[in-house]
Design an enzyme around this catalytic site. Structure first.
Site, PDB file in Angstrom:
ATOM      1  N   CYS A 124       0.711  -1.328  -0.039  1.00 47.02           N
ATOM      2  CA  CYS A 124      -0.008   0.117   0.092  1.00 47.02           C
ATOM      3  C   CYS A 124       0.860   1.262  -0.178  1.00 47.02           C
ATOM      4  CB  CYS A 124      -0.856   0.029   1.246  1.00 47.02           C
ATOM      5  SG  CYS A 124      -1.975  -1.665   1.205  1.00 47.02           S
ATOM      6  N   HIS A 271      -2.920   7.009   3.796  1.00 48.83           N
ATOM      7  CA  HIS A 271      -3.227   5.830   3.195  1.00 48.83           C
ATOM      8  C   HIS A 271      -4.633   5.326   3.711  1.00 48.83           C
ATOM      9  CE1 HIS A 271      -3.968   1.882   1.902  1.00 48.83           C
ATOM     10  NE2 HIS A 271      -3.324   1.214   2.911  1.00 48.83           N
ATOM     11  N   ASN A 301     -10.213   0.244   1.506  1.00 49.75           N
ATOM     12  CA  ASN A 301      -8.793   0.125   1.484  1.00 49.75           C
ATOM     13  C   ASN A 301      -8.612  -0.064  -0.167  1.00 49.75           C
ATOM     14  OD1 ASN A 301      -6.091  -0.281   1.268  1.00 49.75           O
ATOM     15  ND2 ASN A 301      -6.097  -1.503   3.274  1.00 49.75           N
TER      16      ASN A 301
END
Ligand code: ACO
Length: 344
Positions: A124, A271, A301
């Site tokens: 990520c 994030h 996500n």
């Protein structure tokens, strides 16, 4: 000389899957998912759509915005694509397992005839790693001027949809920024663009977010019985603790080493993994949660795509003004982490 972000775009699949949709098939509820993660829905690709399709759509969206808003002299997105020197794509869900790089598929379909193209595998944190890589490549050579940095994921393809502690977390999407080397200063009065990036990793946490099957450690062999598709395994608690710690450390490091205060920073764009991670970090730092831009409720996500999608959305909604100091911060599989301080 500065590396400036010229435009930000995104692509999100039209199919929206709410928590209640999941609760029809799984032992879960909208209440549990919202209270544990802040997620209300996620967007999931249809069969036949690969990550390069989403990345390509985000790329055209970004280039078209740059042209329409007259942020570049080119008058068509196609002409602009031909000027790209580098394409960097952060992803953990590439079109193909071993080769080619997904960035090369995007390069071809964009008609970016002179661009070098590569993928970044930093979980990520892929967008932050990609941004720093592209900036470095532009700075290395006088003739390189423009790069496209993407984060794109279809992690829905790599989750076990019967695993309620994992499948509720992820969504598909892609985001992109067009960056350019300009003659603005990178330090001092009137400074612009990417000021500084922190990158780090802790491979001792590799097991905490992992797809075991299919790589050279555990390859597919001819004659293997057909088994369950390779899926992400996660130690949620360990990732959570790592994430809160690293988000706090990165922000504190920027504040102390760059001699700035929280008041100097217009927005922090983290994030989007779990709203509770962001809330816990805000609490530890003693800053209001509103300092962080959060859009996880709608997209869940999206891994390396979450920061560029957030940048696009914040900018389109008037939440960013040219000259604002912003901080992006992320973490992910590897384990990796990173952050960048940017004058928008
Ligand atoms: N619905 C209902 N109950 C659930 C669900 C669900 N979807 N998932 C788990 N539970 C249950 C568990 O079975 C457990 O029940 P038990 O107490 O009877 O055993 C209970 O809820 C608590 O489970 P925990 O796993 O302890 O829940 P926790 O509060 O830790 O939340 C979560 C889990 C949301 C995964 C959290 O650990 C987390 O967010 N971790 C970080 C994950 C993350 O950010 N990953 C990606 C980061 S990196 C990247 O982006 C790739």
């Amino acid at each position: 000389m500065a590396i400036e972000i010229i435009a930000a775009g995104r692509a999100v699949p039209p199919r929206r899957v709410t928590n209640n949709d999941l609760a029809e098939k799984l032992d879960t509820s909208d209440e549990w998912i919202r209270s544990h993660t802040g997620i209300g829905a996620r967007h999931i690709v249809d069969d036949g759509i690969a990550v390069s399709d989403l990345a390509l759509e985000a790329a055209w969206n970004t280039l078209t915005l740059a042209v329409e808003e007259r942020l570049v002299p080119e008058t068509t997105a196609e002409d602009l694509a031909k000027t790209l020197d580098i394409i960097v794509l952060g992803t953990s869900s590439p079109d193909y397992h071993v080769c080619p790089a997904t960035a090369c598929i995007v390069q071809d379909k964009l008609g970016a005839s002179r661009a070098g193209a590569l993928d970044i595998g930093a979980g990520c944190s892929g967008f932050i790693y990609g941004l720093e890589t592209a900036a470095g490549l532009l700075e290395l050579h006088d003739r390189r001027k423009r790069a496209l940095v993407l984060g794109a994921e279809t992690l829905s393809r790599f989750v076990d949809w019967n695993d309620r502690s994992l499948c509720i977390l992820f969504g598909d999407g892609a985001g992109a920024v067009l960056i350019e080397k300009t003659c603005a200063p990178r330090a001092g009065p009137g400074k612009r663009g990417l000021l500084r990036t922190i990158l780090g990793s802790d491979g001792s946490g590799a097991e905490y977010l992992i797809v075991r099957k299919g790589g050279s450690r555990n390859p597919y062999r001819t004659g293997d019985p057909v088994e369950k598709a390779p899926c992400i395994e996660m130690n949620g608690r360990a990732v959570y603790n790592f994430a809160v710690k690293k988000v706090v450390e990165i922000i504190e490091q920027f504040l102390s080493e760059e001699n700035i205060t929280m008041e100097d920073i217009a927005r922090i764009v983290p994030h989007q993994a779990n709203a509770r991670i962001i809330q816990a970090a805000a609490k530890r730092l003693g800053i209001p949660e509103e300092k962080f831009f959060i859009n996880i409720e709608e997209y869940a996500n999206t891994s390396s795509a979450s920061i560029p999608i957030a940048l696009h959305e914040l900018n389109r909604n008037g939440g960013l003004r040219r000259g604002d100091l912003i901080l992006i911060v992320g973490f992910g599989a590897g384990l990796t982490y990173g952050g960048s301080l940017i004058v928008w």
